[in-house]
Scaffold this active site. Sequence first.
Site, PDB file in Angstrom:
ATOM      1  N   PHE A  98      28.185  66.457-126.636  1.00 17.02           N
ATOM      2  CA  PHE A  98      26.848  67.025-126.468  1.00 17.02           C
ATOM      3  C   PHE A  98      26.398  66.731-125.045  1.00 17.02           C
ATOM      4  O   PHE A  98      26.389  65.582-124.624  1.00 17.02           O
ATOM      5  CB  PHE A  98      25.842  66.428-127.459  1.00 17.02           C
TER       6      PHE A  98
ATOM      7  N   ASP B  30      29.212  61.463-118.991  1.00 19.28           N
ATOM      8  CA  ASP B  30      27.864  61.756-119.451  1.00 19.28           C
ATOM      9  C   ASP B  30      27.331  60.488-120.106  1.00 19.28           C
ATOM     10  O   ASP B  30      27.659  60.167-121.240  1.00 19.28           O
ATOM     11  CB  ASP B  30      27.879  62.921-120.446  1.00 19.28           C
TER      12      ASP B  30
ATOM     13  N   LYS C 204      17.609  59.868-120.296  1.00 15.51           N
ATOM     14  CA  LYS C 204      17.005  59.168-121.430  1.00 15.51           C
ATOM     15  C   LYS C 204      16.475  57.778-121.031  1.00 15.51           C
ATOM     16  O   LYS C 204      15.392  57.701-120.478  1.00 15.51           O
ATOM     17  CB  LYS C 204      17.999  59.085-122.590  1.00 15.51           C
TER      18      LYS C 204
HETATM   19  C1  PLP Z   1      20.239  63.945-124.835  1.00 12.94           C
HETATM   20  C2  PLP Z   1      21.536  64.180-124.154  1.00 12.94           C
HETATM   21  C3  PLP Z   1      21.671  65.157-123.140  1.00 12.94           C
HETATM   22  C4  PLP Z   1      20.546  66.084-122.768  1.00 12.94           C
HETATM   23  O1  PLP Z   1      19.448  65.414-122.267  1.00 12.94           O
HETATM   24  P1  PLP Z   1      18.015  66.169-122.215  1.00 12.94           P
HETATM   25  O2  PLP Z   1      17.136  65.188-121.519  1.00 12.94           O
HETATM   26  O3  PLP Z   1      17.618  66.467-123.616  1.00 12.94           O
HETATM   27  O4  PLP Z   1      18.226  67.406-121.422  1.00 12.94           O
HETATM   28  C5  PLP Z   1      22.890  65.260-122.494  1.00 12.94           C
HETATM   29  N1  PLP Z   1      23.925  64.466-122.825  1.00 12.94           N
HETATM   30  C6  PLP Z   1      23.836  63.523-123.791  1.00 12.94           C
HETATM   31  C7  PLP Z   1      25.010  62.662-124.075  1.00 12.94           C
HETATM   32  C8  PLP Z   1      22.647  63.358-124.493  1.00 12.94           C
HETATM   33  O5  PLP Z   1      22.563  62.458-125.462  1.00 12.94           O
END
Ligand code: PLP
Length: 395
Positions: A129, A214, A244
């Site tokens: 994701f 990521d 985050k």
């Molecule tokens: C939440 C998340 C995203 C996206 O972040 P947003 O601030 O919602 O755009 C991307 N990668 C990972 C692993 C995430 O948990």
Amino acid sequence: MPAPMMDTYAPPNLVFDRGEGVRLYTEDGDKYLDFISGIAVNCLGHAHPKAVAALTEQAGKLWHLSNMFKVPKGIELANKLTEASFADRVFFTNSGAEAIECALKTARRYHYVNGNPQRYRIITFTGAFHGRTYGAINAGGNPKYLEGFGPAMEGFDQVEFGDHDALKAAINEETAAILVEPVQGEGGVRALPDACLRGLRELCDEHGLLLMYDEVQCGAGRTGKLFAYQWVDGAEPDIMATAKGIGGGFPMGACLATEKAAAGMVVGTHGSTYGGGPLAMAVGNVVFDELTADGFMDHVVDVSNFLRQQLHGLADRHADKVVEVRGKGLLIGIKLKDGFDPKKLAGLCRERHLLVGAAGDNVSRMAPPLIITRDDASEAVKVLDEALGLLEAAG
Ligand SMILES: *Cc1c(COP(=O)(O)O)cnc(C)c1O
């Protein structure tokens, strides 16, 4: 009257009015224990006094400039981030998806300025994701998130999570980079084994690829290190997206890169109106200083070990419903057996004033503020115990 908001979310009928530390309160004063913290965001809990002070002080002085002008607190934070990580360069964003977009662009530009514009393909993994923008949903490759949004975007190759042979076979002369979450969040709270991360680094070196992490969810101290990759020797990335937790609840993200990987990102190649603005940077510095303060990560490791130990006991007691406890540090998944719904479990917990989430692969997800105590952990486990006992199979 039709509801004014798009139906993209389905929140329960429960409204919070304020937060303090690991607790959330409704207007009526009902108190909840927050073990999801905005999905791994409020790492210092709610209304952390130092973050509130920094934000309100900045709010009285200057909100916004755009990147036409220097933001000293941004330079300060970029210096801290590069000193504390593999990176030499930072681009600030407002969100995780934007940090991913910057990472994807940085990787393609690197090969472009090195005379290899044909190398633009990015390899990603099942269960990934990376956010909800076009680039990010195509990188993530989840059919559910791609459906109805037109043809899939060119340039992404997805391989099975953890399948090293399939990964090797997917690399060709057009491959630019590999993108992976060291601990998958949304996909089911799955930590990539250390040997896999090292294997990825070796493979990238062998083929001249960039390794991109990521760490939007697993970064910012979530696993007990500032960044999750730092648990593993010999597995530093070339580019990393994080968000985050690094804003502690104020919207911000960052794309970090080595000097070499950032070579193509020169004046005019990328931008953001709000990214790196004074408000976000004021809070970001406080969050960074707290996360890196003496003993903070020791606390995260200690309390996460304690909580995990308790959860293993819980899994044993409910072996008829629980497959395993997974994840790393305070990014925790409880995988339920087929037929048992993590959303139902979250509902049962909520009725008992504990907030937890759900993730893919039939997993119940917890990502509490990093400041939880052992008592908070015990309280959550007690509620989970009761909720698991009451959880019934669907059908
Ligand atoms: C939440 C998340 C995203 C996206 O972040 P947003 O601030 O919602 O755009 C991307 N990668 C990972 C692993 C995430 O948990």
